[in-house]
Design an enzyme around this catalytic site. Structure first.
Site, mmCIF file in Angstrom:
data_model
loop_
_atom_site.group_PDB
_atom_site.id
_atom_site.type_symbol
_atom_site.label_atom_id
_atom_site.label_comp_id
_atom_site.label_asym_id
_atom_site.label_seq_id
_atom_site.Cartn_x
_atom_site.Cartn_y
_atom_site.Cartn_z
ATOM 1 C CG HIS A 203 -0.107 0.046 2.514
ATOM 2 N ND1 HIS A 203 0.277 1.217 3.101
ATOM 3 C CD2 HIS A 203 0.425 -0.947 3.260
ATOM 4 C CE1 HIS A 203 0.989 0.945 4.180
ATOM 5 N NE2 HIS A 203 1.097 -0.365 4.291
ATOM 6 C CG ASP A 204 -0.674 4.247 1.457
ATOM 7 O OD1 ASP A 204 -1.511 4.942 0.840
ATOM 8 O OD2 ASP A 204 -0.966 3.538 2.442
#
Ligand code: UDP
Length: 218
Positions: free
Chosen positions: A140-141
């Site tokens: 993620h991210d």
């Protein structure tokens, strides 16, 4: 309208990605031909059941629409070829294996190749001509630039920024960052195979080992 697809590069990377290209077309129920382009060819031949030709011969093919996946690991060669294709009005082709897992809010620019068993989780932005080889993941991210290359089995954890032209070697693990302090892999950096990256890596250097340290040239 006739379409012609190509895998540019008929060495290891290209021959491994051709079956991924066939999966992509089968999924899209597109029966167009896919050929190899390699500038080492002097005349049109065949490799692994596909026609194989140099770029000049590819340009002479009569298809109305041509799309190319640049399947060459060297990122600067990918960039050079991407410029040439743009000048010639040929689109970059993204290919994803059937079992790739893509989660939420992912943006991936044109020309990427996601090999079998790649997972990209959520809230991730990736630039042009990204190569994620077998079993790599992006958590993620993460923000990944243009012409980045992951060898097989790269573990890119959450909140990591990878700049243009970085190369991450087989089995490397990059420690997760935080939203306010992402781990940054600088432009053109090389992460050696099996490295365990625990902090940001400056642009242009090579890091190896566990914990990863900058490799000094002798
Ligand atoms: N190649 C090409 N045009 C170029 C540069 C490279 O057709 O401008 C081809 C080259 O002939 C070779 C392949 O790309 O067949 C690159 O293969 P290599 O074994 O160096 O790398 P990999 O397949 O691992 O990316």
């Amino acid at each position: 309208m006739t379409k012609l697809y190509a895998i540019y590069g008929a060495s290891g990377c290209g021959r491994s990605l051709m079956p991924v290209a066939r999966q992509q077309l089968a999924r899209e129920q597109d029966s167009s031909e896919v050929v190899f382009i390699d500038d080492a060819f002097t005349e049109i031949g065949a490799i692994n059941g596909h026609r194989a030709m140099n770029y000049a011969d590819f340009l002479n093919e009569s298809a109305a629409v041509k799309s190319v996946q640049i399947a060459i690991a060297h990122s600067h060669v990918r960039e050079k070829i991407a410029h040439r294709l743009a000048q010639d009005g040929i689109t970059l082709w993204s290919i994803y294996a059937d079992n790739v897992v893509l989660m939420d809010q992912i943006e991936i620019a044109e020309g990427s190749a996601l090999s079998p068993f790649v997972t990209i989780t959520s809230n991730i932005k990736i630039g042009k001509c990204f190569h994620a080889n077998l079993y790599s993941y992006v958590e993620h991210d993460c923000i990944i630039g243009d012409f980045v290359t992951f060898a097989p089995g790269v573990k890119c954890n959450g909140n990591i920024h990878i700049e243009d032209h970085a190369y991450i070697g087989a089995g490397a693990v990059i420690k997760q960052g935080t939203p306010d302090r992402p781990v940054v892999i600088g432009r053109g950096a090389i992460v050696g195979m099996g490295a365990v990256v625990t902090k940001s890596v400056p642009a242009g250097v090579t890091v190896v080992g566990n914990p990863a340290r900058i490799l000094k040239s002798k």
